[in-house]
Motif scaffolding. Structure first.
Motif, PDB file in Angstrom:
ATOM      1  N   ALA A 106       2.381  35.949  64.407  1.00 21.53           N
ATOM      2  CA  ALA A 106       2.492  35.839  62.948  1.00 21.53           C
ATOM      3  C   ALA A 106       2.773  37.219  62.388  1.00 21.53           C
ATOM      4  CB  ALA A 106       1.198  35.279  62.365  1.00 21.53           C
ATOM      5  N   ILE A 107       3.669  37.264  61.404  1.00 17.03           N
ATOM      6  CA  ILE A 107       4.049  38.529  60.783  1.00 17.03           C
ATOM      7  C   ILE A 107       3.825  38.423  59.281  1.00 17.03           C
ATOM      8  CG2 ILE A 107       6.032  39.948  60.118  1.00 17.03           C
ATOM      9  CD1 ILE A 107       7.060  39.809  62.873  1.00 17.03           C
ATOM     10  N   THR A 108       3.257  39.467  58.704  1.00 16.11           N
ATOM     11  CA  THR A 108       3.125  39.565  57.258  1.00 16.11           C
ATOM     12  C   THR A 108       3.736  40.882  56.791  1.00 16.11           C
ATOM     13  OG1 THR A 108       0.919  40.566  57.439  1.00 16.11           O
ATOM     14  CG2 THR A 108       1.033  38.174  57.176  1.00 16.11           C
ATOM     15  N   ILE A 109       4.281  40.860  55.581  1.00 15.17           N
ATOM     16  CA  ILE A 109       4.858  42.051  54.961  1.00 15.17           C
ATOM     17  C   ILE A 109       4.094  42.301  53.668  1.00 15.17           C
ATOM     18  CG2 ILE A 109       6.931  43.137  54.030  1.00 15.17           C
ATOM     19  CD1 ILE A 109       8.583  41.068  55.584  1.00 15.17           C
ATOM     20  N   ASP A 110       3.519  43.474  53.535  1.00 11.90           N
ATOM     21  CA  ASP A 110       2.831  43.871  52.310  1.00 11.90           C
ATOM     22  C   ASP A 110       3.509  45.121  51.760  1.00 11.90           C
ATOM     23  OD1 ASP A 110       0.725  41.880  52.295  1.00 11.90           O
ATOM     24  OD2 ASP A 110      -0.142  42.960  53.994  1.00 11.90           O
ATOM     25  N   VAL A 111       3.741  45.129  50.453  1.00 16.58           N
ATOM     26  CA  VAL A 111       4.369  46.283  49.813  1.00 16.58           C
ATOM     27  C   VAL A 111       3.361  46.964  48.901  1.00 16.58           C
ATOM     28  CG1 VAL A 111       6.695  45.336  49.982  1.00 16.58           C
ATOM     29  CG2 VAL A 111       5.314  44.850  47.950  1.00 16.58           C
TER      30      VAL A 111
ATOM     31  N   PRO B 238      23.277  29.709  40.132  1.00 12.92           N
ATOM     32  CA  PRO B 238      23.624  31.009  40.690  1.00 12.92           C
ATOM     33  C   PRO B 238      22.434  31.956  40.602  1.00 12.92           C
ATOM     34  CG  PRO B 238      24.517  30.839  38.493  1.00 12.92           C
ATOM     35  CD  PRO B 238      23.894  29.501  38.791  1.00 12.92           C
ATOM     36  N   ARG B 239      22.501  33.076  41.341  1.00 12.92           N
ATOM     37  CA  ARG B 239      21.343  33.970  41.401  1.00 12.92           C
ATOM     38  C   ARG B 239      21.766  35.337  41.895  1.00 12.92           C
ATOM     39  NH1 ARG B 239      19.426  30.577  46.543  1.00 12.92           N
ATOM     40  NH2 ARG B 239      20.547  31.719  48.181  1.00 12.92           N
ATOM     41  N   VAL B 240      20.910  36.303  41.603  1.00  6.58           N
ATOM     42  CA  VAL B 240      20.925  37.611  42.262  1.00  6.58           C
ATOM     43  C   VAL B 240      19.515  37.809  42.785  1.00  6.58           C
ATOM     44  CG1 VAL B 240      21.246  40.088  42.016  1.00  6.58           C
ATOM     45  CG2 VAL B 240      22.681  38.524  40.692  1.00  6.58           C
ATOM     46  N   ARG B 241      19.369  38.052  44.078  1.00 12.63           N
ATOM     47  CA  ARG B 241      18.032  38.176  44.638  1.00 12.63           C
ATOM     48  C   ARG B 241      17.974  39.319  45.648  1.00 12.63           C
ATOM     49  NH1 ARG B 241      17.206  32.938  48.724  1.00 12.63           N
ATOM     50  NH2 ARG B 241      18.813  33.500  50.246  1.00 12.63           N
ATOM     51  N   TYR B 242      16.757  39.824  45.822  1.00 11.49           N
ATOM     52  CA  TYR B 242      16.476  40.879  46.797  1.00 11.49           C
ATOM     53  C   TYR B 242      15.298  40.409  47.648  1.00 11.49           C
ATOM     54  CZ  TYR B 242      19.242  43.921  43.718  1.00 11.49           C
ATOM     55  OH  TYR B 242      20.240  44.474  42.958  1.00 11.49           O
ATOM     56  N   PHE B 243      15.349  40.737  48.939  1.00  7.34           N
ATOM     57  CA  PHE B 243      14.231  40.336  49.789  1.00  7.34           C
ATOM     58  C   PHE B 243      14.124  41.244  51.011  1.00  7.34           C
ATOM     59  CE2 PHE B 243      17.919  37.752  50.903  1.00  7.34           C
ATOM     60  CZ  PHE B 243      17.991  37.853  52.283  1.00  7.34           C
ATOM     61  N   LEU B 244      12.892  41.322  51.517  1.00  8.35           N
ATOM     62  CA  LEU B 244      12.592  41.982  52.793  1.00  8.35           C
ATOM     63  C   LEU B 244      12.490  40.924  53.868  1.00  8.35           C
ATOM     64  CD1 LEU B 244       9.775  44.351  51.491  1.00  8.35           C
ATOM     65  CD2 LEU B 244      12.011  45.130  52.317  1.00  8.35           C
ATOM     66  N   GLN B 245      12.934  41.296  55.070  1.00 12.04           N
ATOM     67  CA  GLN B 245      12.880  40.345  56.178  1.00 12.04           C
ATOM     68  C   GLN B 245      12.700  41.113  57.484  1.00 12.04           C
ATOM     69  OE1 GLN B 245      16.390  37.884  56.665  1.00 12.04           O
ATOM     70  NE2 GLN B 245      15.149  36.176  57.372  1.00 12.04           N
ATOM     71  N   VAL B 246      11.745  40.666  58.278  1.00 10.26           N
ATOM     72  CA  VAL B 246      11.520  41.258  59.595  1.00 10.26           C
ATOM     73  C   VAL B 246      12.349  40.497  60.618  1.00 10.26           C
ATOM     74  CG1 VAL B 246       9.825  41.697  61.417  1.00 10.26           C
ATOM     75  CG2 VAL B 246       9.215  42.087  59.021  1.00 10.26           C
TER      76      VAL B 246
ATOM     77  N   THR C  64      12.456  33.379  63.258  1.00 11.80           N
ATOM     78  CA  THR C  64      13.017  33.601  61.928  1.00 11.80           C
ATOM     79  C   THR C  64      11.887  34.009  60.993  1.00 11.80           C
ATOM     80  OG1 THR C  64      14.732  31.939  62.272  1.00 11.80           O
ATOM     81  CG2 THR C  64      14.301  32.616  60.013  1.00 11.80           C
ATOM     82  N   SER C  65      12.033  35.171  60.393  1.00 12.05           N
ATOM     83  CA  SER C  65      10.990  35.668  59.502  1.00 12.05           C
ATOM     84  C   SER C  65      11.130  35.036  58.124  1.00 12.05           C
ATOM     85  CB  SER C  65      11.105  37.184  59.373  1.00 12.05           C
ATOM     86  OG  SER C  65      10.286  37.655  58.334  1.00 12.05           O
ATOM     87  N   ASN C  66       9.992  34.759  57.503  1.00 12.38           N
ATOM     88  CA  ASN C  66      10.023  34.397  56.093  1.00 12.38           C
ATOM     89  C   ASN C  66      10.431  35.604  55.264  1.00 12.38           C
ATOM     90  OD1 ASN C  66       9.260  31.799  56.604  1.00 12.38           O
ATOM     91  ND2 ASN C  66       7.113  32.082  56.035  1.00 12.38           N
ATOM     92  N   LYS C  67      10.940  35.348  54.075  1.00  9.67           N
ATOM     93  CA  LYS C  67      11.429  36.432  53.221  1.00  9.67           C
ATOM     94  C   LYS C  67      10.357  36.842  52.216  1.00  9.67           C
ATOM     95  CE  LYS C  67      16.258  34.857  53.459  1.00  9.67           C
ATOM     96  NZ  LYS C  67      16.024  33.721  54.366  1.00  9.67           N
ATOM     97  N   LYS C  68      10.303  38.140  51.935  1.00 12.46           N
ATOM     98  CA  LYS C  68       9.438  38.674  50.888  1.00 12.46           C
ATOM     99  C   LYS C  68      10.346  39.055  49.724  1.00 12.46           C
ATOM    100  CE  LYS C  68       5.246  40.468  49.817  1.00 12.46           C
ATOM    101  NZ  LYS C  68       3.931  39.808  50.036  1.00 12.46           N
ATOM    102  N   TYR C  69      10.294  38.284  48.639  1.00 16.54           N
ATOM    103  CA  TYR C  69      11.224  38.506  47.536  1.00 16.54           C
ATOM    104  C   TYR C  69      10.711  39.596  46.600  1.00 16.54           C
ATOM    105  CZ  TYR C  69      13.553  34.286  49.076  1.00 16.54           C
ATOM    106  OH  TYR C  69      14.231  33.357  49.832  1.00 16.54           O
ATOM    107  N   LEU C  70      11.643  40.427  46.150  1.00 14.20           N
ATOM    108  CA  LEU C  70      11.355  41.516  45.219  1.00 14.20           C
ATOM    109  C   LEU C  70      12.153  41.301  43.942  1.00 14.20           C
ATOM    110  CD1 LEU C  70      11.777  44.533  47.691  1.00 14.20           C
ATOM    111  CD2 LEU C  70       9.672  43.247  47.218  1.00 14.20           C
ATOM    112  N   THR C  71      11.685  41.895  42.863  1.00 15.75           N
ATOM    113  CA  THR C  71      12.443  41.940  41.617  1.00 15.75           C
ATOM    114  C   THR C  71      12.940  43.361  41.417  1.00 15.75           C
ATOM    115  OG1 THR C  71      11.133  40.164  40.621  1.00 15.75           O
ATOM    116  CG2 THR C  71      12.367  41.589  39.126  1.00 15.75           C
ATOM    117  N   VAL C  72      14.245  43.511  41.257  1.00 18.24           N
ATOM    118  CA  VAL C  72      14.859  44.832  41.120  1.00 18.24           C
ATOM    119  C   VAL C  72      15.695  44.849  39.850  1.00 18.24           C
ATOM    120  CG1 VAL C  72      16.435  46.518  42.150  1.00 18.24           C
ATOM    121  CG2 VAL C  72      14.910  45.177  43.621  1.00 18.24           C
TER     122      VAL C  72
END
Length: 353
Positions: free
Chosen positions: A8-13, A125-133, A141-149
């Motif tokens: 299991a992988i987690t991403i914390d910012v 439509p969309r504009v999105r940013y995300f982190l992925q391991v 396949t890693s889940n995505k960590k979505y960010l607002t930029v």
């Protein structure tokens, strides 16, 4: 997290609200927990991706001599940065991670001049940013960590939006409306200050007035708009006065709106333009007699204490000619072309200097 039960992988910012301005650095930690089998891999890395999503529609045969409309969904990356967590294997041999817990710190920079996040990450439509391991295993396949930029938009760099502007209109019943705004550039939480003047020589019943903020955006070739705020203006309700003049101060909601911005790459499908309109609606008794005045505004991110006090002594003026076609508006009508209106405002601004 991965889709394998043994790891299991987690991403914390470093920010709970997951919000960043372009030019800042996204910092955080990746944690890997291996609970069963050992993990063999050549490399583990984390990527930060900026992506637009849009749809197109095409006709396909329905098998009965007719056709059906089919939506096609597209994703285009405009930004990509990756950081290796494990370090690449020089010998191309796999690293072996035993059962246990692992953690890696990471820092990924955001360049300047990125388009703002638009819409939720699962909406087109969309504009999105995300982190992925990424782990080089076909099953992972890693889940995505979505960010607002958001990009930084300083209103002081757009002086034409800080000048007073006048918008005029006349309908078929000889009612004249003049709206004078102290400026056309705002940030969230500021007050929209304007004066509304109505000349009503035939004393037609003025029912009420609405003020809306429209968010308009184009992603690739797809255009959308939505109302982000709407209110009924007080004071001018069920009046037949020959002359009406009232001053209003309407507060923009103190929420984080994506700022006005245009972003374009060589690929014509990597295009983002977001802008805002004030829509002032004067409801008048009768058919096809309402006023719909659309005023282009700029929403920025940079606050300056002097902006709310800034007032021009030479207001710019834009008049709307009246004929039977222009006095009939529909809520689904697209707003006037933003660039052409702002170019007109800019030319008038510099002519007053």
């Amino acid at each position: 997290m991965g889709n394998d039960n043994s790891s299991a992988i987690t991403i914390d910012v470093d920010r709970n609200n997951l919000f960043y301005y372009s030019g800042e650095t996204v910092s955080g930690i990746v944690r890997l927990n291996i609970t069963e089998e050992n993990l063999k891999t050549r490399e583990i890395y984390i990527s930060l991706i900026g992506e637009i999503g849009y749809t197109t529609t095409r006709s396909v045969p329905d098998g009965k001599g007719g056709s059906l409309s089919r939506n096609e969904y597209y994703k285009r990356q405009f930004y990509y940065k990756e950081v290796s967590l494990s370090g690449p294997s020089i010998t191309q041999q796999e690293f072996i991670y035993d059962r246990g817990r692992y953690a890696w710190l990471f820092q990924i920079p955001l360049i300047e001049n990125l388009p703002p996040t638009i819409n939720k990450p699962d909406i087109f439509p969309r504009v999105r940013y995300f982190l992925q391991v990424i782990i080089d295993k076909s099953w992972y396949t890693s889940n995505k960590k979505y960010l607002t930029v958001y990009p930084r938009v300083n209103l002081l760099e757009n002086p034409q939006c800080l000048s007073s502007s006048i918008f005029k209109f006349k309908n078929r019943k000889d009612i004249k409306v003049k709206a004078t705004f102290n400026k056309l550039g705002y940030i969230s939480g500021e007050n929209i200050q304007f004066t509304l003047e109505i000349q009503n020589p035939r004393k037609i019943l003025i029912l009420h007035n609405n003020l809306s903020i429209l968010k308009c955006y184009q992603i690739a070739k797809r255009f959308n708009k939505c109302i982000v705020y709407k209110t009924i203006l007080p004071k001018i309700v069920n009046l037949t006065n020959e002359h009406i003049m009232e001053r209003f101060s309407i507060k923009i909601p103190s929420i984080r709106f994506p700022p006005s911005y245009k972003f374009q790459r060589e690929n014509p499908n990597i295009f983002v333009h977001i802008y805002y309109m004030l829509k002032l609606t004067v409801k008048v008794e009768g058919i096809f007699t309402n006023f719909h005045i659309k005023v282009p505004i700029t929403l920025g991110t940079e606050h300056n204490s002097d902006l709310s006090q800034q007032q021009s002594f030479n207001p710019l003026s834009i008049s709307y000619s009246s004929n039977s076609q222009q006095s009939i508006f529909n809520d689904d009508d697209p707003p006037p072309d933003y660039d052409s209106v702002m170019q007109s405002l800019q030319q008038n601004f510099f002519s007053h200097l």
